[in-house]
Write a protein that holds these residues in place. Structure first.
Motif, short mmCIF file in Angstrom:
data_model
loop_
_atom_site.label_atom_id
_atom_site.label_comp_id
_atom_site.label_asym_id
_atom_site.label_seq_id
_atom_site.Cartn_x
_atom_site.Cartn_y
_atom_site.Cartn_z
N ILE A 168 -0.18 -3.80 3.08
CA ILE A 168 -0.90 -4.82 2.32
C ILE A 168 -2.12 -4.21 1.65
CG2 ILE A 168 -2.27 -6.95 2.56
CD1 ILE A 168 -0.19 -7.90 4.57
N GLY A 169 -2.83 -3.36 2.40
CA GLY A 169 -4.01 -2.71 1.85
C GLY A 169 -3.68 -1.80 0.68
N SER A 170 -2.54 -1.11 0.77
CA SER A 170 -2.21 -0.16 -0.29
C SER A 170 -1.81 -0.86 -1.57
CB SER A 170 -1.09 0.77 0.17
OG SER A 170 0.12 0.06 0.24
N THR A 171 -1.44 -2.14 -1.50
CA THR A 171 -1.13 -2.86 -2.73
C THR A 171 -2.35 -3.62 -3.24
OG1 THR A 171 -0.37 -4.78 -1.49
CG2 THR A 171 1.30 -3.18 -2.13
N ASN A 172 -3.50 -3.40 -2.62
CA ASN A 172 -4.71 -4.11 -3.04
C ASN A 172 -5.29 -3.57 -4.33
OD1 ASN A 172 -4.91 -6.10 -1.22
ND2 ASN A 172 -6.45 -5.14 0.06
N TYR A 173 -4.93 -2.34 -4.66
CA TYR A 173 -5.50 -1.72 -5.85
C TYR A 173 -4.38 -1.35 -6.80
CZ TYR A 173 -9.68 -1.52 -3.09
OH TYR A 173 -10.74 -1.88 -2.33
N ARG A 174 -4.66 -1.52 -8.07
CA ARG A 174 -3.68 -1.08 -9.06
C ARG A 174 -4.38 -0.80 -10.37
NH1 ARG A 174 -0.64 -6.72 -10.87
NH2 ARG A 174 -2.28 -7.33 -12.31
#
Lengths: 199, 156
Positions: free
Chosen positions: B32-38
């Motif tokens: 979940i954390g790794s999809t927090n930034y884009r």
């Protein structure tokens, strides 16, 4: 013959096969529990908001002398660390408005195209709601790591360029704009379509 | 007879269960954390539309433009300007309206692209109460300079 030595009854414990079977059963129960509650995590969605942003207006002036508008694109290009270029996106130059030309350029036609460009590093903001809020807060414990990673891996506007490409032989002045050096306004390409040659 | 000396879950089973649950939890958090930034980009074509807004009344009321297309909708308050020397009842306007758009984002090692090519833009005037625009809207499918509106005061 001697009597067999009495063996200790260990029940369902003792052999490796049974040990593994018990662990497999436990793993099955735990994983099933997560599968059931997974939608709770995944439904706690909000929206992305920019942390860092480059916003620019880009104009492209095309000088040409054919009756039709020459085919050309505004492209976002990623420059990899080894110097190779990878095209991320392109948008066709479709609707230009004609520009008046003077003097020696009178043979040519000029069209001006305008584009708005956004380039941003977004961060996800969740809607805080009861239990989902708590779950999100827990999942954000690792956020410091991810944020550092996002900046070091994702946010590299100096590795991106805007440029004009065309199947025709063109000369673009300047050849490209680096995304990190874009101003909000005043990013003007002057593109000249060179005589007849197809590339 | 059915009886046991100990509880049927052993200490090692319990430890295994807790560690497994923790590992999956951390994995979830990481995902979940790794999809927090884009990283996001958007390239949007701007179409120049101009025209004249007039009225037969002594002066024009305040108004906004509204546009909508399959890439979105919005409102524009200008830039438009009234040619006061000519008449306060006539205003020339010039708008840049968003046409085709390309946008996408980079999240987990891949550029994901979401193309949305615009077709037609619908341009209308949000006239104040008691006024109506004639025609009610213009269909914009390219640059044009004749998207004129008349604002008419409605009589009760």
């Amino acid at each position: 013959m001697t009597d067999p030595a009495p063996t200790k009854n260990t029940g369902t414990r003792g052999s490796l096969g049974i040990f593994l079977a018990r662990k497999a059963a436990i793993a099955f129960v735990i994983i099933s529990a997560y599968v059931i509650i997974a939608p709770v995590f995944l439904s706690s969605r909000g929206s992305y908001r920019p942390l860092e942003m480059v916003r620019a207006r880009v104009s492209v002036q095309v000088l040409h002398n054919s009756r039709e508008l020459p085919k050309a694109y505004l492209c976002l290009v990623q420059v990899q660390e080894d110097g190779t270029e990878h095209m991320v996106a392109r948008i066709p130059l479709r609707y230009g408005h004609p520009l008046p030309l003077t003097g020696e350029q009178a043979e040519q036609r000029a069209h001006s195209f305008s584009f708005d460009v956004w380039y941003s590093l977004d961060m996800f903001h969740e809607r805080g709601q009861g239990t989902q809020d708590i779950l999100d807060k827990l999942s954000h414990r690792l956020d410091v790591v991810h944020k550092r990673r996002a900046y070091s891996q994702l946010w590299h506007p100096e590795r991106y360029r805007l440029q004009v490409t065309s199947p025709l032989n063109i000369r673009s002045e300047p050849p490209y704009y680096q995304v990190s050096k874009l101003d909000f306004e005043g990013n003007d390409f002057v593109v000249t379509v060179l005589e007849g040659t197809q590339r | 007879m059915w009886h046991r000396k100990r509880f049927f879950i052993t200490k090692s089973d319990l430890l295994f269960a807790v560690l497994l649950a923790l590992a999956i939890w951390l994995g979830f958090c990481w995902y979940i954390g790794s999809t927090n930034y884009r990283l996001t980009y958007r390239l949007e074509e701007q179409i120049l539309v101009s025209g004249v807004v007039r009225t037969t009344e002594p002066s024009l009321p305040e108004f906004n433009f509204a546009y909508s297309s399959n890439t979105g909708s919005g409102e524009r308050g200008g830039p438009y300007y009234s040619d006061r020397e000519r008449s306060p009842s006539v205003a020339d306007y010039e708008l840049m309206l968003p046409g085709a758009r390309v946008h996408g984002y980079y999240r987990s090692g891949e550029w994901e692209q979401d193309d949305r090519v615009s077709g037609e833009i619908n341009l209308s005037i949000e006239a104040p109460a008691g006024w109506r625009a004639e025609p009610p809207d213009h269909t914009i499918s390219g640059p044009r300079s004749d998207a004129d509106f008349d604002l008419i005061r409605e009589t009760q």
